[in-house]
Design a protein around this motif. Sequence first.
Motif, PDB file in Angstrom:
ATOM      1  N   VAL A 128       7.551  11.742  14.194  1.00 33.85           N
ATOM      2  CA  VAL A 128       6.486  11.968  13.225  1.00 33.85           C
ATOM      3  C   VAL A 128       6.814  11.167  11.971  1.00 33.85           C
ATOM      4  O   VAL A 128       7.940  11.224  11.473  1.00 33.85           O
ATOM      5  CB  VAL A 128       6.341  13.464  12.877  1.00 33.85           C
ATOM      6  CG1 VAL A 128       5.280  13.659  11.795  1.00 33.85           C
ATOM      7  CG2 VAL A 128       5.992  14.283  14.121  1.00 33.85           C
ATOM      8  N   PHE A 129       5.830  10.435  11.475  1.00 34.88           N
ATOM      9  CA  PHE A 129       5.998   9.636  10.270  1.00 34.88           C
ATOM     10  C   PHE A 129       4.959  10.112   9.248  1.00 34.88           C
ATOM     11  O   PHE A 129       3.764  10.087   9.516  1.00 34.88           O
ATOM     12  CB  PHE A 129       5.797   8.154  10.560  1.00 34.88           C
ATOM     13  CG  PHE A 129       6.669   7.652  11.680  1.00 34.88           C
ATOM     14  CD1 PHE A 129       7.944   7.175  11.440  1.00 34.88           C
ATOM     15  CD2 PHE A 129       6.207   7.685  13.006  1.00 34.88           C
ATOM     16  CE1 PHE A 129       8.750   6.731  12.490  1.00 34.88           C
ATOM     17  CE2 PHE A 129       7.004   7.237  14.046  1.00 34.88           C
ATOM     18  CZ  PHE A 129       8.282   6.768  13.786  1.00 34.88           C
ATOM     19  N   ARG A 130       5.428  10.519   8.096  1.00 34.69           N
ATOM     20  CA  ARG A 130       4.545  10.975   7.019  1.00 34.69           C
ATOM     21  C   ARG A 130       4.717  10.016   5.848  1.00 34.69           C
ATOM     22  O   ARG A 130       5.835   9.760   5.405  1.00 34.69           O
ATOM     23  CB  ARG A 130       4.900  12.399   6.609  1.00 34.69           C
ATOM     24  CG  ARG A 130       4.051  12.970   5.482  1.00 34.69           C
ATOM     25  CD  ARG A 130       4.623  14.280   4.967  1.00 34.69           C
ATOM     26  NE  ARG A 130       3.894  14.770   3.811  1.00 34.69           N
ATOM     27  CZ  ARG A 130       4.100  14.345   2.569  1.00 34.69           C
ATOM     28  NH1 ARG A 130       4.992  13.388   2.333  1.00 34.69           N
ATOM     29  NH2 ARG A 130       3.402  14.851   1.559  1.00 34.69           N
ATOM     30  N   PHE A 131       3.605   9.491   5.314  1.00 30.81           N
ATOM     31  CA  PHE A 131       3.728   8.488   4.270  1.00 30.81           C
ATOM     32  C   PHE A 131       2.533   8.529   3.322  1.00 30.81           C
ATOM     33  O   PHE A 131       1.396   8.745   3.731  1.00 30.81           O
ATOM     34  CB  PHE A 131       3.850   7.083   4.877  1.00 30.81           C
ATOM     35  CG  PHE A 131       2.760   6.719   5.855  1.00 30.81           C
ATOM     36  CD1 PHE A 131       1.638   6.006   5.445  1.00 30.81           C
ATOM     37  CD2 PHE A 131       2.845   7.097   7.188  1.00 30.81           C
ATOM     38  CE1 PHE A 131       0.627   5.675   6.343  1.00 30.81           C
ATOM     39  CE2 PHE A 131       1.851   6.768   8.099  1.00 30.81           C
ATOM     40  CZ  PHE A 131       0.737   6.057   7.671  1.00 30.81           C
ATOM     41  N   ALA A 132       2.823   8.350   2.038  1.00 34.84           N
ATOM     42  CA  ALA A 132       1.775   8.192   1.042  1.00 34.84           C
ATOM     43  C   ALA A 132       1.358   6.729   1.014  1.00 34.84           C
ATOM     44  O   ALA A 132       2.197   5.834   1.124  1.00 34.84           O
ATOM     45  CB  ALA A 132       2.286   8.628  -0.330  1.00 34.84           C
ATOM     46  N   TYR A 133       0.053   6.484   0.877  1.00 31.96           N
ATOM     47  CA  TYR A 133      -0.415   5.099   0.895  1.00 31.96           C
ATOM     48  C   TYR A 133      -1.751   4.972   0.187  1.00 31.96           C
ATOM     49  O   TYR A 133      -2.452   5.966  -0.051  1.00 31.96           O
ATOM     50  CB  TYR A 133      -0.527   4.588   2.331  1.00 31.96           C
ATOM     51  CG  TYR A 133      -1.675   5.169   3.158  1.00 31.96           C
ATOM     52  CD1 TYR A 133      -2.718   4.350   3.591  1.00 31.96           C
ATOM     53  CD2 TYR A 133      -1.712   6.515   3.519  1.00 31.96           C
ATOM     54  CE1 TYR A 133      -3.755   4.855   4.364  1.00 31.96           C
ATOM     55  CE2 TYR A 133      -2.739   7.025   4.281  1.00 31.96           C
ATOM     56  CZ  TYR A 133      -3.767   6.194   4.699  1.00 31.96           C
ATOM     57  OH  TYR A 133      -4.806   6.704   5.453  1.00 31.96           O
ATOM     58  N   GLU A 134      -2.062   3.734  -0.166  1.00 32.69           N
ATOM     59  CA  GLU A 134      -3.361   3.409  -0.740  1.00 32.69           C
ATOM     60  C   GLU A 134      -4.269   3.003   0.413  1.00 32.69           C
ATOM     61  O   GLU A 134      -4.103   1.918   0.990  1.00 32.69           O
ATOM     62  CB  GLU A 134      -3.225   2.255  -1.737  1.00 32.69           C
ATOM     63  CG  GLU A 134      -4.518   1.890  -2.460  1.00 32.69           C
ATOM     64  CD  GLU A 134      -5.018   3.006  -3.370  1.00 32.69           C
ATOM     65  OE1 GLU A 134      -6.265   3.149  -3.470  1.00 32.69           O
ATOM     66  OE2 GLU A 134      -4.184   3.719  -3.948  1.00 32.69           O
ATOM     67  N   PRO A 135      -5.217   3.848   0.806  1.00 29.52           N
ATOM     68  CA  PRO A 135      -5.988   3.562   2.020  1.00 29.52           C
ATOM     69  C   PRO A 135      -6.952   2.397   1.822  1.00 29.52           C
ATOM     70  O   PRO A 135      -7.447   2.154   0.719  1.00 29.52           O
ATOM     71  CB  PRO A 135      -6.738   4.867   2.271  1.00 29.52           C
ATOM     72  CG  PRO A 135      -6.853   5.499   0.924  1.00 29.52           C
ATOM     73  CD  PRO A 135      -5.610   5.111   0.173  1.00 29.52           C
ATOM     74  N   GLY A 136      -7.197   1.683   2.917  1.00 26.23           N
ATOM     75  CA  GLY A 136      -8.194   0.625   2.925  1.00 26.23           C
ATOM     76  C   GLY A 136      -9.494   1.136   3.516  1.00 26.23           C
ATOM     77  O   GLY A 136      -9.698   2.338   3.690  1.00 26.23           O
ATOM     78  N   SER A 137     -10.366   0.213   3.873  1.00 25.64           N
ATOM     79  CA  SER A 137     -11.680   0.608   4.388  1.00 25.64           C
ATOM     80  C   SER A 137     -11.740   0.610   5.907  1.00 25.64           C
ATOM     81  O   SER A 137     -12.607   1.246   6.501  1.00 25.64           O
ATOM     82  CB  SER A 137     -12.747  -0.355   3.842  1.00 25.64           C
ATOM     83  OG  SER A 137     -12.441  -1.691   4.213  1.00 25.64           O
ATOM     84  N   GLY A 138     -10.811  -0.096   6.559  1.00 22.02           N
ATOM     85  CA  GLY A 138     -10.848  -0.217   8.010  1.00 22.02           C
ATOM     86  C   GLY A 138      -9.989   0.823   8.698  1.00 22.02           C
ATOM     87  O   GLY A 138      -9.334   1.655   8.057  1.00 22.02           O
ATOM     88  N   PRO A 139      -9.967   0.800  10.026  1.00 20.72           N
ATOM     89  CA  PRO A 139      -9.154   1.747  10.784  1.00 20.72           C
ATOM     90  C   PRO A 139      -7.663   1.470  10.612  1.00 20.72           C
ATOM     91  O   PRO A 139      -7.249   0.338  10.342  1.00 20.72           O
ATOM     92  CB  PRO A 139      -9.600   1.519  12.229  1.00 20.72           C
ATOM     93  CG  PRO A 139     -10.100   0.113  12.255  1.00 20.72           C
ATOM     94  CD  PRO A 139     -10.714  -0.120  10.914  1.00 20.72           C
ATOM     95  N   ALA A 158       0.815  -1.221   0.000  1.00 21.15           N
ATOM     96  CA  ALA A 158       0.000   0.000   0.000  1.00 21.15           C
ATOM     97  C   ALA A 158       0.844   1.265   0.000  1.00 21.15           C
ATOM     98  O   ALA A 158       0.336   2.347  -0.301  1.00 21.15           O
ATOM     99  CB  ALA A 158      -0.940   0.003   1.214  1.00 21.15           C
ATOM    100  N   LEU A 159       2.136   1.166   0.333  1.00 25.04           N
ATOM    101  CA  LEU A 159       3.015   2.341   0.365  1.00 25.04           C
ATOM    102  C   LEU A 159       3.849   2.492  -0.901  1.00 25.04           C
ATOM    103  O   LEU A 159       4.662   3.405  -0.999  1.00 25.04           O
ATOM    104  CB  LEU A 159       3.946   2.295   1.579  1.00 25.04           C
ATOM    105  CG  LEU A 159       3.441   3.054   2.815  1.00 25.04           C
ATOM    106  CD1 LEU A 159       2.281   2.333   3.463  1.00 25.04           C
ATOM    107  CD2 LEU A 159       4.555   3.272   3.818  1.00 25.04           C
ATOM    108  N   MET A 160       3.648   1.605  -1.882  1.00 23.85           N
ATOM    109  CA  MET A 160       4.442   1.685  -3.098  1.00 23.85           C
ATOM    110  C   MET A 160       3.753   2.552  -4.152  1.00 23.85           C
ATOM    111  O   MET A 160       2.531   2.454  -4.303  1.00 23.85           O
ATOM    112  CB  MET A 160       4.699   0.288  -3.657  1.00 23.85           C
ATOM    113  CG  MET A 160       5.479  -0.616  -2.702  1.00 23.85           C
ATOM    114  SD  MET A 160       7.164  -0.041  -2.375  1.00 23.85           S
ATOM    115  CE  MET A 160       7.066   0.349  -0.615  1.00 23.85           C
TER     116      MET A 160
END
Length: 258
Positions: free
Chosen positions: A230-241, A104-106
């Motif tokens: 602090v961690f900042r990251f681009a990701y493909e979000p899912g539906s859950g928490p 999800a982070l690629m």
Amino acid sequence: MKLLVLAFTTALLAAGPPLASEVENPLQPSPLWDDLRASILGTDEEPRIDPSILLLDAPQRADNPALVPVHVTQPDGAPAIAALTLVIDGNPAPVAAEFTFGQALMPLDFEVRVRVDTYSDLRAIATLEDGSKVMAGRYVKASGGCAAPAGKSMDEVRATMGEMRFRKADEEGRSIGTLMIRHPNFSGLQRDQLTLLTIPAEFIQTLAVRQDDAELFTMSAGISISEDPVFRFAYEPGSGPVMVHAADTDGRVWDQSF
């Protein structure tokens, strides 16, 4: 003349990412790294530098040596990264952290803040899914980051330790997650400003961030990750928490979902 300038600019943009020799603060020859390489990588072979796969940005001269931003990115279409080791050659414990990343982070777009103790090369060594390694880095002018005093009183440190915040935003077509964790991340080299006694090392040692039962990223860290990381990251979000599990060197554990 305008057409000539336009053509030149277009050629620069088409040339792709800058080479290591073209950035303001490229990696410098490092006898420290020559001594460390085998113990960190398990081999004397130097990882290749390939800006078409991995890039690292860090300031040429840090405003605050205890809060140096490190931004690791990949161009679109780059092969996926399975793991990454962040190394600060001149720090007392050179391996700042080891990360693993989920799909999800690629492609990777990841930022963290670190302490830099002396003028030093700062490098990211990525392991690709085929097992090969790629390196990127910068030479950072900073000193004293590992011994810099904590930004809060000890009472405030204890009262807020383990508090977390998470926010999600959309930037340039990708979701950006920002996770902040309250923790002093004492390095073992700092002094209490009241007693002048050395504060024992006490820092977040492991961190796991997941969503929909899938890994976003994990971290195994040392003393070089900054206070209140602090961690900042681009990701493909899912539906859950988003689920966060953190544990420090004193055995404290924190779990939170967002």
